[in-house]
Design a protein around this motif. Structure first.
Motif, mmCIF file in Angstrom:
data_model
loop_
_atom_site.group_PDB
_atom_site.id
_atom_site.type_symbol
_atom_site.label_atom_id
_atom_site.label_comp_id
_atom_site.label_asym_id
_atom_site.label_seq_id
_atom_site.Cartn_x
_atom_site.Cartn_y
_atom_site.Cartn_z
ATOM 1 N N THR A 27 0.815 -1.212 0.000
ATOM 2 C CA THR A 27 0.000 0.000 0.000
ATOM 3 C C THR A 27 0.848 1.262 0.000
ATOM 4 O OG1 THR A 27 -0.135 -0.072 2.410
ATOM 5 C CG2 THR A 27 -1.918 -1.128 1.152
ATOM 6 N N PHE A 28 1.978 1.218 -0.690
ATOM 7 C CA PHE A 28 2.875 2.369 -0.700
ATOM 8 C C PHE A 28 2.149 3.626 -1.136
ATOM 9 C CE2 PHE A 28 6.825 4.505 -0.789
ATOM 10 C CZ PHE A 28 6.887 5.281 -1.943
ATOM 11 N N GLY A 29 1.234 3.494 -2.062
ATOM 12 C CA GLY A 29 0.520 4.656 -2.573
ATOM 13 C C GLY A 29 -0.414 5.298 -1.584
ATOM 14 N N ALA A 30 -0.561 4.723 -0.414
ATOM 15 C CA ALA A 30 -1.426 5.285 0.616
ATOM 16 C C ALA A 30 -0.643 6.032 1.682
ATOM 17 C CB ALA A 30 -2.248 4.181 1.269
ATOM 18 N N TYR A 31 0.664 6.202 1.486
ATOM 19 C CA TYR A 31 1.518 6.811 2.497
ATOM 20 C C TYR A 31 2.051 8.163 2.048
ATOM 21 C CZ TYR A 31 1.645 2.387 5.034
ATOM 22 O OH TYR A 31 1.296 1.265 5.744
ATOM 23 N N VAL A 32 2.005 9.104 2.968
ATOM 24 C CA VAL A 32 2.788 10.319 2.836
ATOM 25 C C VAL A 32 4.231 9.950 3.176
ATOM 26 C CG1 VAL A 32 3.211 12.617 3.779
ATOM 27 C CG2 VAL A 32 0.856 11.819 3.411
ATOM 28 N N MET A 33 5.170 10.422 2.371
ATOM 29 C CA MET A 33 6.577 10.108 2.588
ATOM 30 C C MET A 33 7.352 11.367 2.929
ATOM 31 S SD MET A 33 6.630 6.872 2.167
ATOM 32 C CE MET A 33 8.411 6.635 2.208
ATOM 33 N N GLY A 34 8.276 11.212 3.862
ATOM 34 C CA GLY A 34 9.085 12.358 4.264
ATOM 35 C C GLY A 34 10.551 12.007 4.353
ATOM 36 N N TRP A 35 11.370 13.027 4.225
ATOM 37 C CA TRP A 35 12.798 12.927 4.496
ATOM 38 C C TRP A 35 13.114 13.852 5.673
ATOM 39 C CZ3 TRP A 35 16.170 9.519 2.514
ATOM 40 C CH2 TRP A 35 15.865 8.888 1.305
ATOM 41 N N PHE A 36 13.815 13.310 6.633
ATOM 42 C CA PHE A 36 14.287 14.069 7.776
ATOM 43 C C PHE A 36 15.794 13.914 7.840
ATOM 44 C CE2 PHE A 36 10.314 15.115 9.960
ATOM 45 C CZ PHE A 36 9.426 14.314 9.252
ATOM 46 N N ARG A 37 16.441 14.803 8.590
ATOM 47 C CA ARG A 37 17.895 14.698 8.720
ATOM 48 C C ARG A 37 18.317 15.062 10.121
ATOM 49 N NH1 ARG A 37 19.871 19.756 4.824
ATOM 50 N NH2 ARG A 37 18.999 21.449 6.111
ATOM 51 N N GLN A 38 19.430 14.492 10.515
ATOM 52 C CA GLN A 38 19.975 14.760 11.837
ATOM 53 C C GLN A 38 21.473 14.960 11.745
ATOM 54 O OE1 GLN A 38 19.003 11.842 14.853
ATOM 55 N NE2 GLN A 38 19.359 13.326 16.481
ATOM 56 N N ALA A 39 21.886 16.170 12.033
ATOM 57 C CA ALA A 39 23.306 16.497 12.046
ATOM 58 C C ALA A 39 23.883 16.153 13.421
ATOM 59 C CB ALA A 39 23.498 17.979 11.741
ATOM 60 N N PRO A 40 25.198 15.952 13.496
ATOM 61 C CA PRO A 40 25.817 15.613 14.787
ATOM 62 C C PRO A 40 25.503 16.658 15.845
ATOM 63 C CG PRO A 40 27.375 15.281 13.001
ATOM 64 C CD PRO A 40 26.182 15.946 12.394
ATOM 65 N N GLY A 41 25.024 16.186 16.983
ATOM 66 C CA GLY A 41 24.753 17.085 18.087
ATOM 67 C C GLY A 41 23.484 17.896 17.968
ATOM 68 N N ARG A 42 22.689 17.598 16.948
ATOM 69 C CA ARG A 42 21.464 18.369 16.735
ATOM 70 C C ARG A 42 20.251 17.450 16.698
ATOM 71 N NH1 ARG A 42 22.222 22.932 12.223
ATOM 72 N NH2 ARG A 42 20.288 23.558 13.246
ATOM 73 N N ASP A 43 19.099 18.032 16.884
ATOM 74 C CA ASP A 43 17.859 17.268 16.805
ATOM 75 C C ASP A 43 17.540 16.915 15.358
ATOM 76 O OD1 ASP A 43 16.257 19.300 19.383
ATOM 77 O OD2 ASP A 43 17.509 17.489 19.547
ATOM 78 N N ARG A 44 16.746 15.888 15.220
ATOM 79 C CA ARG A 44 16.278 15.519 13.893
ATOM 80 C C ARG A 44 15.372 16.616 13.365
ATOM 81 N NH1 ARG A 44 14.292 9.430 12.959
ATOM 82 N NH2 ARG A 44 16.287 9.221 14.033
ATOM 83 N N GLU A 45 15.564 16.985 12.096
ATOM 84 C CA GLU A 45 14.741 18.044 11.518
ATOM 85 C C GLU A 45 14.129 17.607 10.198
ATOM 86 O OE1 GLU A 45 16.660 21.642 10.272
ATOM 87 O OE2 GLU A 45 18.002 20.620 8.872
ATOM 88 N N PHE A 46 13.014 18.204 9.891
ATOM 89 C CA PHE A 46 12.307 17.955 8.645
ATOM 90 C C PHE A 46 13.092 18.524 7.469
ATOM 91 C CE2 PHE A 46 8.894 17.554 5.729
ATOM 92 C CZ PHE A 46 8.766 18.743 5.031
ATOM 93 N N ALA A 47 13.132 17.779 6.377
ATOM 94 C CA ALA A 47 13.753 18.277 5.155
ATOM 95 C C ALA A 47 12.720 18.440 4.033
ATOM 96 C CB ALA A 47 14.870 17.346 4.700
ATOM 97 N N ALA A 48 11.949 17.376 3.780
ATOM 98 C CA ALA A 48 10.997 17.431 2.669
ATOM 99 C C ALA A 48 9.941 16.351 2.849
ATOM 100 C CB ALA A 48 11.707 17.233 1.330
ATOM 101 N N ALA A 49 8.793 16.545 2.208
ATOM 102 C CA ALA A 49 7.734 15.545 2.243
ATOM 103 C C ALA A 49 6.929 15.619 0.964
ATOM 104 C CB ALA A 49 6.829 15.739 3.457
ATOM 105 N N ILE A 50 6.235 14.522 0.680
ATOM 106 C CA ILE A 50 5.421 14.446 -0.524
ATOM 107 C C ILE A 50 4.161 13.655 -0.194
ATOM 108 C CG2 ILE A 50 6.644 12.372 -1.341
ATOM 109 C CD1 ILE A 50 6.341 13.524 -4.209
ATOM 110 N N THR A 51 3.035 14.125 -0.705
ATOM 111 C CA THR A 51 1.782 13.430 -0.441
ATOM 112 C C THR A 51 1.721 12.102 -1.193
ATOM 113 O OG1 THR A 51 0.754 14.764 -2.175
ATOM 114 C CG2 THR A 51 0.476 15.498 0.101
ATOM 115 N N SER A 52 0.751 11.292 -0.852
ATOM 116 C CA SER A 52 0.682 9.925 -1.363
ATOM 117 C C SER A 52 0.577 9.886 -2.889
ATOM 118 C CB SER A 52 -0.499 9.194 -0.739
ATOM 119 O OG SER A 52 -1.693 9.929 -0.935
ATOM 120 N N SER A 53 -0.099 10.860 -3.456
ATOM 121 C CA SER A 53 -0.240 10.896 -4.916
ATOM 122 C C SER A 53 0.928 11.586 -5.602
ATOM 123 C CB SER A 53 -1.518 11.655 -5.288
ATOM 124 O OG SER A 53 -1.388 13.025 -4.941
ATOM 125 N N GLY A 54 1.740 12.270 -4.822
ATOM 126 C CA GLY A 54 2.823 13.069 -5.386
ATOM 127 C C GLY A 54 2.385 14.448 -5.822
#
Length: 125
Positions: A27-54
């Motif tokens: 059911t991959f097409g039913a998921y919102v997908m996101g990319w997050f990143r975490q630099a050394p010593g820092r909290d995880r942060e949002f980078a990008a996201a895309i809705t299920s349909s794109g």
């Protein structure tokens, strides 16, 4: 859904990388997908996201105009094309998935139930 991120590496400032995140499940097409990143010593942060349909994409201000998120639902893969990389982009990048069709709260990591293992991106100056 299980996620496998790949494509990280060591590049110089100004160069490009493309990250991939392959998903398993039916059911991959039913998921919102996101990319997050975490630099050394820092909290995880949002980078990008895309809705299920794109149809809609979202970016943190610091990557707008340089990063592009896309997905191929037939291949069950989401991509993050990163251009004009900067040393401050150095981080472990994680892909994440959440069930749903709306991009509401797409930048909130607490909204995502599934996470990949991360891939390291290092940008040298």
């Amino acid at each position: 859904v299980q996620l496998q991120a790949s494509g990280g590496g060591l590049v110089q400032a100004g160069e490009s990388l493309r990250l991939s995140c392959a998903a398993s499940g039916r059911t991959f097409g039913a998921y919102v997908m996101g990319w997050f990143r975490q630099a050394p010593g820092r909290d995880r942060e949002f980078a990008a996201a895309i809705t299920s349909s794109g149809g809609s994409t979202y970016y943190v201000d610091s990557v707008k105009g340089r990063f592009t998120i896309s997905r191929d639902n037939a291949k069950m893969t989401v991509y993050l094309q990163m251009n004009s990389l900067k040393p401050e982009d150095t981080a472990v990048y994680y892909c994440a998935a959440r069930l749903g069709y709306s991009g509401r709260h797409a930048s909130d990591p607490n909204e995502y139930a599934y996470w990949g293992q991360g891939t390291l991106v290092t940008v040298s100056s």
